[in-house]
Design a protein around this motif. Structure first.
Motif, PDB file in Angstrom:
ATOM      1  N   ASP A 172       0.791  -1.146  -0.025  1.00  0.00           N
ATOM      2  CA  ASP A 172      -0.129  -0.023  -0.068  1.00  0.00           C
ATOM      3  C   ASP A 172       0.898   1.233  -0.134  1.00  0.00           C
ATOM      4  O   ASP A 172       0.353   2.103  -0.445  1.00  0.00           O
ATOM      5  CB  ASP A 172      -0.856  -0.175   1.232  1.00  0.00           C
ATOM      6  N   LEU A 173       1.934   1.224   0.499  1.00  0.00           N
ATOM      7  CA  LEU A 173       2.840   2.317   0.721  1.00  0.00           C
ATOM      8  C   LEU A 173       3.719   2.653  -0.597  1.00  0.00           C
ATOM      9  O   LEU A 173       4.169   1.344  -1.135  1.00  0.00           O
ATOM     10  CB  LEU A 173       3.617   2.472   2.063  1.00  0.00           C
ATOM     11  N   PRO A 174       4.207   3.650  -0.879  1.00  0.00           N
ATOM     12  CA  PRO A 174       5.257   3.862  -2.078  1.00  0.00           C
ATOM     13  C   PRO A 174       6.712   3.394  -1.551  1.00  0.00           C
ATOM     14  O   PRO A 174       7.438   3.138  -2.313  1.00  0.00           O
ATOM     15  CB  PRO A 174       5.186   5.406  -2.165  1.00  0.00           C
ATOM     16  N   VAL A 175       6.678   3.064  -0.214  1.00  0.00           N
ATOM     17  CA  VAL A 175       8.072   2.674   0.081  1.00  0.00           C
ATOM     18  C   VAL A 175       8.210   1.167   0.325  1.00  0.00           C
ATOM     19  O   VAL A 175       7.098   0.742   1.008  1.00  0.00           O
ATOM     20  CB  VAL A 175       8.790   3.337   1.516  1.00  0.00           C
ATOM     21  N   LEU A 176       8.966   0.624  -0.496  1.00  0.00           N
ATOM     22  CA  LEU A 176       8.883  -0.923  -0.555  1.00  0.00           C
ATOM     23  C   LEU A 176      10.326  -1.407  -0.148  1.00  0.00           C
ATOM     24  O   LEU A 176      11.426  -1.018  -0.762  1.00  0.00           O
ATOM     25  CB  LEU A 176       8.526  -1.357  -1.967  1.00  0.00           C
ATOM     26  N   VAL A 177      10.427  -2.171   0.903  1.00  0.00           N
ATOM     27  CA  VAL A 177      11.827  -2.968   1.609  1.00  0.00           C
ATOM     28  C   VAL A 177      11.776  -4.511   1.039  1.00  0.00           C
ATOM     29  O   VAL A 177      12.692  -4.943   1.502  1.00  0.00           O
ATOM     30  CB  VAL A 177      12.020  -2.547   2.608  1.00  0.00           C
ATOM     31  N   THR A 178      10.587  -4.863   0.474  1.00  0.00           N
ATOM     32  CA  THR A 178      10.693  -6.453   0.325  1.00  0.00           C
ATOM     33  C   THR A 178      10.749  -6.628  -1.244  1.00  0.00           C
ATOM     34  O   THR A 178      10.877  -5.766  -1.991  1.00  0.00           O
ATOM     35  CB  THR A 178       9.320  -6.915   0.790  1.00  0.00           C
ATOM     36  N   ASP A 179      10.511  -7.776  -1.905  1.00  0.00           N
ATOM     37  CA  ASP A 179      10.498  -8.408  -2.974  1.00  0.00           C
ATOM     38  C   ASP A 179       9.529  -7.513  -3.918  1.00  0.00           C
ATOM     39  O   ASP A 179       8.251  -7.521  -3.429  1.00  0.00           O
ATOM     40  CB  ASP A 179      10.397  -9.706  -3.070  1.00  0.00           C
ATOM     41  N   HIS A 180       9.790  -6.940  -4.914  1.00  0.00           N
ATOM     42  CA  HIS A 180       8.834  -6.044  -5.690  1.00  0.00           C
ATOM     43  C   HIS A 180       8.341  -6.864  -6.938  1.00  0.00           C
ATOM     44  O   HIS A 180       7.374  -6.251  -7.719  1.00  0.00           O
ATOM     45  CB  HIS A 180       9.719  -4.757  -5.992  1.00  0.00           C
ATOM     46  N   GLU A 181       8.995  -7.742  -7.402  1.00  0.00           N
ATOM     47  CA  GLU A 181       8.759  -8.328  -8.646  1.00  0.00           C
ATOM     48  C   GLU A 181       7.274  -9.081  -8.813  1.00  0.00           C
ATOM     49  O   GLU A 181       6.719  -9.294  -9.911  1.00  0.00           O
ATOM     50  CB  GLU A 181       9.857  -9.404  -9.003  1.00  0.00           C
ATOM     51  N   ASP A 182       6.816  -9.265  -7.555  1.00  0.00           N
ATOM     52  CA  ASP A 182       5.427 -10.101  -7.766  1.00  0.00           C
ATOM     53  C   ASP A 182       4.553  -9.155  -6.861  1.00  0.00           C
ATOM     54  O   ASP A 182       3.354  -9.696  -6.259  1.00  0.00           O
ATOM     55  CB  ASP A 182       5.441 -11.368  -7.235  1.00  0.00           C
ATOM     56  N   ALA A 183       4.864  -7.836  -6.787  1.00  0.00           N
ATOM     57  CA  ALA A 183       4.098  -6.903  -5.884  1.00  0.00           C
ATOM     58  C   ALA A 183       2.892  -6.107  -6.506  1.00  0.00           C
ATOM     59  O   ALA A 183       3.319  -5.807  -7.828  1.00  0.00           O
ATOM     60  CB  ALA A 183       4.783  -5.828  -5.122  1.00  0.00           C
ATOM     61  N   PHE A 184       1.626  -6.074  -5.810  1.00  0.00           N
ATOM     62  CA  PHE A 184       0.696  -5.223  -6.375  1.00  0.00           C
ATOM     63  C   PHE A 184       0.873  -3.868  -5.437  1.00  0.00           C
ATOM     64  O   PHE A 184       0.532  -3.748  -4.555  1.00  0.00           O
ATOM     65  CB  PHE A 184      -0.550  -5.622  -6.051  1.00  0.00           C
ATOM     66  N   ARG A 185       1.376  -2.752  -6.435  1.00  0.00           N
ATOM     67  CA  ARG A 185       1.777  -1.523  -5.600  1.00  0.00           C
ATOM     68  C   ARG A 185       0.564  -0.617  -5.373  1.00  0.00           C
ATOM     69  O   ARG A 185      -0.551  -0.501  -6.170  1.00  0.00           O
ATOM     70  CB  ARG A 185       2.711  -0.513  -6.945  1.00  0.00           C
ATOM     71  N   LEU A 186       0.500  -0.065  -4.346  1.00  0.00           N
ATOM     72  CA  LEU A 186      -0.241   1.024  -3.883  1.00  0.00           C
ATOM     73  C   LEU A 186      -1.823   0.505  -3.828  1.00  0.00           C
ATOM     74  O   LEU A 186      -2.880   1.122  -3.658  1.00  0.00           O
ATOM     75  CB  LEU A 186      -0.514   2.119  -4.961  1.00  0.00           C
ATOM     76  N   LEU A 187      -2.033  -0.907  -3.552  1.00  0.00           N
ATOM     77  CA  LEU A 187      -3.238  -1.666  -3.208  1.00  0.00           C
ATOM     78  C   LEU A 187      -3.143  -2.016  -1.631  1.00  0.00           C
ATOM     79  O   LEU A 187      -2.264  -2.455  -1.050  1.00  0.00           O
ATOM     80  CB  LEU A 187      -3.184  -3.060  -4.315  1.00  0.00           C
ATOM     81  N   PRO A 188      -4.462  -1.633  -0.974  1.00  0.00           N
ATOM     82  CA  PRO A 188      -4.345  -1.985   0.542  1.00  0.00           C
ATOM     83  C   PRO A 188      -3.750  -3.627   0.710  1.00  0.00           C
ATOM     84  O   PRO A 188      -4.088  -4.556  -0.028  1.00  0.00           O
ATOM     85  CB  PRO A 188      -5.858  -2.010   0.963  1.00  0.00           C
ATOM     86  N   TYR A 189      -3.068  -3.673   2.014  1.00  0.00           N
ATOM     87  CA  TYR A 189      -2.574  -4.785   2.015  1.00  0.00           C
ATOM     88  C   TYR A 189      -2.971  -6.190   2.075  1.00  0.00           C
ATOM     89  O   TYR A 189      -2.408  -7.245   1.714  1.00  0.00           O
ATOM     90  CB  TYR A 189      -1.708  -4.740   3.564  1.00  0.00           C
ATOM     91  N   TYR A 190      -4.464  -6.298   2.687  1.00  0.00           N
ATOM     92  CA  TYR A 190      -5.196  -7.420   2.743  1.00  0.00           C
ATOM     93  C   TYR A 190      -6.088  -7.614   1.797  1.00  0.00           C
ATOM     94  O   TYR A 190      -7.065  -8.309   1.646  1.00  0.00           O
ATOM     95  CB  TYR A 190      -5.579  -7.608   4.197  1.00  0.00           C
ATOM     96  N   ARG A 191      -6.427  -6.668   0.874  1.00  0.00           N
ATOM     97  CA  ARG A 191      -7.258  -6.568  -0.309  1.00  0.00           C
ATOM     98  C   ARG A 191      -7.365  -7.759  -1.005  1.00  0.00           C
ATOM     99  O   ARG A 191      -6.235  -8.189  -1.456  1.00  0.00           O
ATOM    100  CB  ARG A 191      -7.251  -5.234  -1.091  1.00  0.00           C
ATOM    101  N   ASN A 192      -8.532  -8.351  -1.496  1.00  0.00           N
ATOM    102  CA  ASN A 192      -8.590  -9.392  -2.437  1.00  0.00           C
ATOM    103  C   ASN A 192      -8.258 -10.808  -1.663  1.00  0.00           C
ATOM    104  O   ASN A 192      -7.926 -11.745  -2.619  1.00  0.00           O
ATOM    105  CB  ASN A 192      -8.034  -9.206  -3.665  1.00  0.00           C
TER     106      ASN A 192
END
Length: 371
Positions: free
Chosen positions: A325-345
Motif C-alpha cells: 500500500d505504501l510507496p516505500v517498498l523494502v521487500t521483493d517487488h517483482e510480484d507486488a501489487f503497488r499501492l493496493l491495500p495490504y489485505y485486499r482481495n
C-alpha cells in the motif's frame, strides 16, 4: 650529602616515556569503548573450538531489535546464532531468540535449526518452533519496520496480527539438476488478537487506529476464530538446463535461458491431534528473469491457484497477495501489487495473478524531477 642532578636528556626521556604510557592507556581505553559500542549497536562474532564454531550476537540496541504495532505495543527482541562448520560444505546452524511485547505483557520466542546435509544436491533440513504474534499475510506482508514508522509517525496501523504457536520440519533438496523439492509438515494453533496500544508520536487527536482485522468481509470475520491445524506444504520447481558451478564442495546455480515452472500443494488434515482444519490448495506458476548488458533486466511471474476444498478453513489460511500500500517498498517487488491495500482481495476460492517488470537505467521517467 650530594644531591643527584638529572640531565635534561634524562628528564626528557622520562617525560616521553610517561607521555607514551598515558597515550597507550588512552588508546586501549578508547579501543575497549569502541568494542563495547560495536557489540551493543552492531553485534559481535565469537570464534571458538579451533574456528569451527561461530557464535554471532545480533546486538543489544539495533533497529532490528525494536518495533511497534498496535497489538503488541513496543517490542524488544534479542537473538543469537550458533553455526558449527562440520567440514567445508556441511553446516549446522541454531538460531534462538526471544522478544517481549510490552502492551500485551507477553514473552514471545522462536528457535530455528538448519542442517546442510547434501551440498551437491543443495539439501537442507530445517526445524522451526515458535510462539508469538504473526501477520495474517505470513508470506508477503508489510515489513515490521515500515509498519512501526507508519504507526508511530503517521498513526496508520497497516499490519494485522494474530497469536500463533507452531512447530514444523521442512526439507529442501534437488531431485535432479534444475528440479527442486521443498516439503514441510507441521502443527500450529491460531487465535485472534485485539489492539492493546493507542500510542503514537503524532496525529493522536486527528486519527483513530483501525481494528486489528485484515478484512471486514462477513465470511472472513466468521472464520477469524481459534483453530488448530495439522498441515503439509509441498512445492516442486523445475528449470531446464540450469547451469551451475561448484564452490567448496557446494553446488550453486548460475543461469538458465529457460523459465522456472513451479507447482505447489498445501493441505490441512483434520482429526490429527486436535486439528479441526480441512482445506486443499493447489497452485501452479511460471517465472523468469532475463538480464542483458549490465543494467537491463526483464522478469515475469505468473501464477494461478484454487482451493480444491474448503470444508473447514479459517482466516489465517486464506490466500493473501503481495499488496504493498505504501510507496516505500523494502521487500521483493517483482510480484507486488503497488499501492493496493495490504489485505485486499484475500480469498478462499480461485485466483490468478501476473506481474511484469522491466529494469533499466535509461528510462526517461527516472529523470522526471518530481519522481
Amino acid at each position: 650529602n650530594e644531591i643527584p642532578v638529572l640531565s635534561d636528556s634524562t628528564l626528557n626521556a622520562k617525560n616521553n616515556k610517561k607521555t607514551l604510557t598515558d597515550s597507550t592507556s588512552k588508546k586501549d581505553k578508547v579501543t575497549r569503548m569502541d568494542k563495547l559500542a560495536n557489540t551493543i549497536f552492531l553485534g559481535k562474532d565469537f570464534i571458538v573450538f579451533d574456528s569451527t564454531l561461530r557464535i554471532h550476537y545480533n546486538g543489544l540496541i539495533t533497529l532490528k531489535n525494536f518495533d511497534f504495532n498496535t497489538v503488541d505495543g513496543f517490542v524488544f527482541r534479542q537473538s543469537l546464532s550458533l553455526e558449527q562448520r562440520i567440514d567445508s560444505a556441511h553446516r549446522l546452524k541454531i538460531t534462538p531468540g526471544v522478544a517481549y511485547a510490552f502492551s500485551r505483557e507477553r514473552l514471545m520466542w522462536w528457535t530455528d535449526i538448519n542442517y546442510s546435509y547434501a551440498p551437491m544436491r543443495r539439501g537442507n533440513l530445517k526445524f522451526h518452533i515458535s510462539g508469538g504474534s504473526a501477520d495474517y499475510n505470513s508470506e508477503t506482508g508489510i515489513h515490521h519496520t515500515v509498519n512501526s514508522i507508519a504507526s508511530l509517525f503517521f498513526r496508520r496501523n497497516y499490519m494485522k496480527l494474530y497469536e500463533q504457536h507452531q512447530a514444523f520440519v521442512s526439507n529442501k533438496i534437488d531431485l535432479a539438476n534444475g528440479l527442486n523439492m521443498t516439503a514441510s509438515v507441521g502443527y500450529q494453533t491460531a487465535s485472534p488478537l485485539l489492539n492493546q496500544s493507542d500510542y503514537s508520536f503524532f496525529f493522536r487527536n486527528e486519527r483513530d487506529y483501525s481494528l486489528n482485522q485484515a478484512s471486514d468481509n462477513p465470511d472472513w470475520l466468521s472464520r477469524n476464530v481459534y483453530n488448530e491445524e495439522a498441515l503439509w506444504d509441498v512445492q516442486l520447481e523445475f528449470t531446464p538446463r540450469y547451469y551451475y558451478r561448484i564452490a567448496n564442495g557446494e553446488k550453486r546455480y548460475q543461469h538458465s535461458k529457460y523459465p522456472t515452472l513451479f507447482v505447489r500443494n498445501k493441505m490441512a488434515v483434520p482429526e490429527i491431534a486436535k486439528s479441526t482444519t480441512d482445506y486443499d490448495l493447489f497452485e501452479v506458476g511460471l517465472k523468469q528473469t532475463r538480464e542483458w548488458g549490465m543494467m537491463h533486466a526483464f522478469s515475469y511471474n505468473i501464477k494461478a491457484g484454487k482451493f480444491l476444498n474448503t470444508n473447514s478453513i479459517f482466516s489465517t489460511d486464506y490466500k493473501y497477495f503481495n499488496n504493498q500500500d505504501l510507496p516505500v517498498l523494502v521487500t521483493d517487488h517483482e510480484d507486488a501489487f503497488r499501492l493496493l491495500p495490504y489485505y485486499r482481495n484475500s480469498t478462499a476460492g480461485e485466483y490468478a495473478e501476473a506481474h511484469l517488470t522491466f529494469t533499466t537505467t535509461y528510462l526517461i521517467i527516472k529523470y522526471l524531477p518530481f519522481l
